[in-house]
Write a protein that holds these residues in place. Structure first.
Motif, PDB file in Angstrom:
ATOM      1  N   ALA A 126       0.734  -1.212   0.152  1.00 11.34           N
ATOM      2  CA  ALA A 126       0.089   0.017   0.164  1.00 11.34           C
ATOM      3  C   ALA A 126       0.932   1.306   0.183  1.00 11.34           C
ATOM      4  N   VAL A 127       2.141   1.207   0.285  1.00 16.36           N
ATOM      5  CA  VAL A 127       3.135   2.083   0.267  1.00 16.36           C
ATOM      6  C   VAL A 127       3.522   2.815  -1.118  1.00 16.36           C
ATOM      7  N   THR A 128       3.643   1.654  -2.125  1.00 14.50           N
ATOM      8  CA  THR A 128       4.183   2.168  -3.208  1.00 14.50           C
ATOM      9  C   THR A 128       3.128   1.983  -4.305  1.00 14.50           C
ATOM     10  N   SER A 129       1.975   1.522  -4.171  1.00 11.49           N
ATOM     11  CA  SER A 129       0.853   1.241  -5.223  1.00 11.49           C
ATOM     12  C   SER A 129      -0.251   2.343  -5.022  1.00 11.49           C
ATOM     13  N   GLY A 130      -1.011   2.239  -6.172  1.00  6.26           N
ATOM     14  CA  GLY A 130      -2.129   3.105  -6.106  1.00  6.26           C
ATOM     15  C   GLY A 130      -3.250   2.538  -6.923  1.00  6.26           C
ATOM     16  N   ILE A 131      -4.170   3.333  -7.107  1.00  9.56           N
ATOM     17  CA  ILE A 131      -5.567   2.719  -7.856  1.00  9.56           C
ATOM     18  C   ILE A 131      -5.198   1.886  -9.146  1.00  9.56           C
ATOM     19  N   LYS A 132      -4.279   2.694  -9.909  1.00 11.08           N
ATOM     20  CA  LYS A 132      -4.149   2.093 -11.354  1.00 11.08           C
ATOM     21  C   LYS A 132      -3.594   0.623 -11.116  1.00 11.08           C
ATOM     22  N   GLU A 133      -2.597   0.377 -10.306  1.00  6.26           N
ATOM     23  CA  GLU A 133      -2.274  -0.941  -9.944  1.00  6.26           C
ATOM     24  C   GLU A 133      -3.059  -1.900  -9.499  1.00  6.26           C
ATOM     25  N   ILE A 158      -2.043  -2.197   4.766  1.00  5.47           N
ATOM     26  CA  ILE A 158      -3.209  -1.788   3.916  1.00  5.47           C
ATOM     27  C   ILE A 158      -3.922  -0.538   4.494  1.00  5.47           C
ATOM     28  N   HIS A 159      -3.779  -0.188   5.978  1.00  5.62           N
ATOM     29  CA  HIS A 159      -4.201   0.922   6.287  1.00  5.62           C
ATOM     30  C   HIS A 159      -3.873   2.268   5.655  1.00  5.62           C
ATOM     31  N   ARG A 160      -2.992   2.027   4.894  1.00  5.13           N
ATOM     32  CA  ARG A 160      -2.458   3.398   4.150  1.00  5.13           C
ATOM     33  C   ARG A 160      -3.201   3.751   2.948  1.00  5.13           C
ATOM     34  N   PHE A 161      -3.984   2.679   2.439  1.00  6.74           N
ATOM     35  CA  PHE A 161      -5.044   2.995   1.348  1.00  6.74           C
ATOM     36  C   PHE A 161      -6.068   4.010   1.898  1.00  6.74           C
ATOM     37  N   ASN A 162      -6.401   4.913   1.007  1.00  4.09           N
ATOM     38  CA  ASN A 162      -7.663   5.735   1.217  1.00  4.09           C
ATOM     39  C   ASN A 162      -8.787   4.829   0.679  1.00  4.09           C
ATOM     40  N   LYS A 163      -9.999   5.584   1.166  1.00  2.78           N
ATOM     41  CA  LYS A 163     -11.216   4.878   1.061  1.00  2.78           C
ATOM     42  C   LYS A 163     -11.399   4.594  -0.596  1.00  2.78           C
ATOM     43  N   ALA A 164     -11.224   5.356  -1.442  1.00  4.52           N
ATOM     44  CA  ALA A 164     -11.291   5.022  -2.908  1.00  4.52           C
ATOM     45  C   ALA A 164     -10.310   3.654  -3.358  1.00  4.52           C
ATOM     46  N   GLN A 165      -9.243   3.762  -2.719  1.00  7.04           N
ATOM     47  CA  GLN A 165      -8.446   2.634  -3.072  1.00  7.04           C
ATOM     48  C   GLN A 165      -9.059   1.324  -2.324  1.00  7.04           C
TER      49      GLN A 165
END
Length: 490
Positions: A126-133, A158-165
């Protein structure tokens, strides 16, 4: 035609799995690099090294367990017959969240699950990945599902992901396209969307115990993946110091051990000795002699208790600091202060017990190092409080009678009589409700007949216990029919 269709399917499917790792092949976690340069030495012309070869990756990664048998701790989840162990043995892995402090084996456990399950495994940060991945991997997982291949996605932090992710995972978890395993050090109730959390089973991983860490460190000294064939000499007491310093974190413990060994003293035979001085340098502080389960543990808590009993706050604070700075659990000390408040102070100062309980609560709320002053306040107060062990002596004497004079019958007068038969047997006959009397007590014996003259609580005149003593003498005189009602009122 069927053969041609099958070939076309393979040509389109294989490229999509490029770069994906299947759990059955994930055993290359501990590959070792070529021998390197030993600490304090130079490689020879033939490329040979000193005592300790340089290995690939940190020690904690080289020793990462590959099976449940190697895994340390979490027996409440992985012990025989426990829920997570049964799910793994049946290969019925649900989507789940591992919640626990750092270094307790969340990532390692996910890796072991990947090795055991027949699924494609994706390690996702969750630190290096985003919605696209996320969407890219979810689409591949959906296609794999059509071909009967399950996908297990491990998301660290996983807690680093925001709501959208987090929402991006939801439909795929809902449809069963992926099995999601999330790892977090934060409370899932606050950091993970309720919709996603409701579709995952939360498993709480606990800090590793001192025994867990000491055993792990002991095995690390002899495991070939640690320091090759090097002979490592290290006192067991120093392993206990590292375990206490790590405070339940296996990664910290192993990394500290590696640093100590790499800075150890190399003998002529190539063996390495780790001394207390070396370990002190690695830890950045003096290694206090202390073992939470050994003799010194009990020596120090005894020193604290007896210093307070002897009204010596200076000595008491010193022994308190010795324990706290060596890594003792502050709640253990707080529990002993609660005991002291009743055993050595008692009713000579009724505020001692509430203050000790408040110190325990403060330790629970604050933790170290903030709670050190809360404990200091309680220790000084208890050291200077008036002394009485009357409560301790009362219970010990009563305990002896309870154990040696068994089956003493309850006097009929104070027995309960909920049925007519019991009333006919004179249960409760002659009982007087104390609140209905002017003196708020009744002239009746509540001890068994053989013990009616026994005196267990013998109050002193220390502090406020003198008041209790006077009140007790009056009440005893009244209950025994001595003196007048008027003189006997408390």
């Amino acid at each position: 035609m069927c053969l041609l269709a099958g070939v076309k399917w393979l040509m389109t499917f294989i490229p999509k799995l490029k770069g994906w790792k299947f759990s059955m092949n994930q055993i290359s976690l501990f590959d070792m690099a070529p021998t390197g340069i030993a600490p304090g030495g130079n490689a020879g012309q033939d490329g040979s090294s000193g005592a300790v070869p340089a290995m690939a990756g940190p020690l904690a990664d080289r020793l990462r367990p590959a099976t449940l048998e190697e895994y340390v701790g979490q027996q409440h989840l992985l012990g025989p017959g426990k829920i997570l162990r049964q799910l793994l043995e049946r290969d019925q892995i649900p989507s789940m969240i591992f919640w626990g402090p750092p270094g307790v084996g969340k990532t390692t456990l996910a890796s072991i699950i990947a090795n055991r399950t027949r699924s494609a495994f994706v390690n996702f940060s969750a630190v290096t990945s985003g919605i696209k991945e996320i969407k890219e991997i979810m689409n591949r997982a959906q296609e794999n599902r059509a071909y009967g291949v399950r996908t297990l996605v491990f998301v660290d932090e996983i807690h680093r992901f925001n709501k959208a992710q987090q929402d991006a995972f939801l439909p795929f978890v809902e449809r069963g396209s992926i099995t999601l395993i999330g790892a977090t050090t934060e409370n899932p109730s606050f950091e993970i969307n309720a919709a996603l959390l409701s579709r995952c089973k939360v498993f709480v991983l606990k800090e590793l115990t001192g025994e867990d860490l000491t055993g792990l460190l002991s095995r690390a000294l002899t495991d070939k993946r640690s320091f090759g064939s090097s002979q490592i000499h290290m006192e067991p007491s120093l392993l206990s110091v590292i375990a206490a310093f790590a405070d339940g974190d296996a990664r910290t413990a192993l990394n500290t051990l590696e640093m100590a060994v790499l800075n150890g003293e190399i003998a002529s035979d190539g063996s390495v000795t780790v001394t207390e001085e070396t370990l002190e340098q690695c830890l950045g502080k003096k290694t206090l002699l202390y073992d939470k389960k050994g003799e010194e543990h009990y020596n120090l808590i005894s020193a604290l208790h007896k210093s307070m009993r002897n009204c010596d706050p200076d000595a008491a604070v010193y022994w308190l600091a010795r324990m706290l700075e060596a890594g003792e659990d502050p709640l253990f000390i707080a529990r002993r202060l609660i005991r002291f408040a009743s055993e050595d102070v008692g009713l000579a100062d009724p505020q001692a017990l509430p203050l000790a309980v408040a110190a325990y609560q403060a330790c629970h709320f604050n933790g170290m190092p903030e709670c050190n002053l809360n404990l200091t306040q309680a220790v000084v107060y208890l050291s200077l409080a008036p002394r009485s062990n009357a409560l301790y002596r009362a219970y010990q004497t009563a305990r002896t009678d309870a154990l040696t004079r068994l089956n003493q019958p309850v006097p009929l007068v104070i027995r309960n009589a909920p049925t007519d038969l019991m009333a006919e047997l004179h249960y409760g006959e002659g009982y007087v409700y104390a609140h209905d009397t002017q003196e708020k007590m009744a002239r009746m014996t509540c001890l068994p007949e053989d013990l009616k003259d026994r005196r267990y609580y013998l109050p002193t005149e220390e502090g406020t216990e003198g008041i209790q003593k006077e009140r007790l003498e009056k009440s005893r005189a009244f209950r025994l029919g001595e003196g007048t009602d008027r003189d006997s009122r408390s």
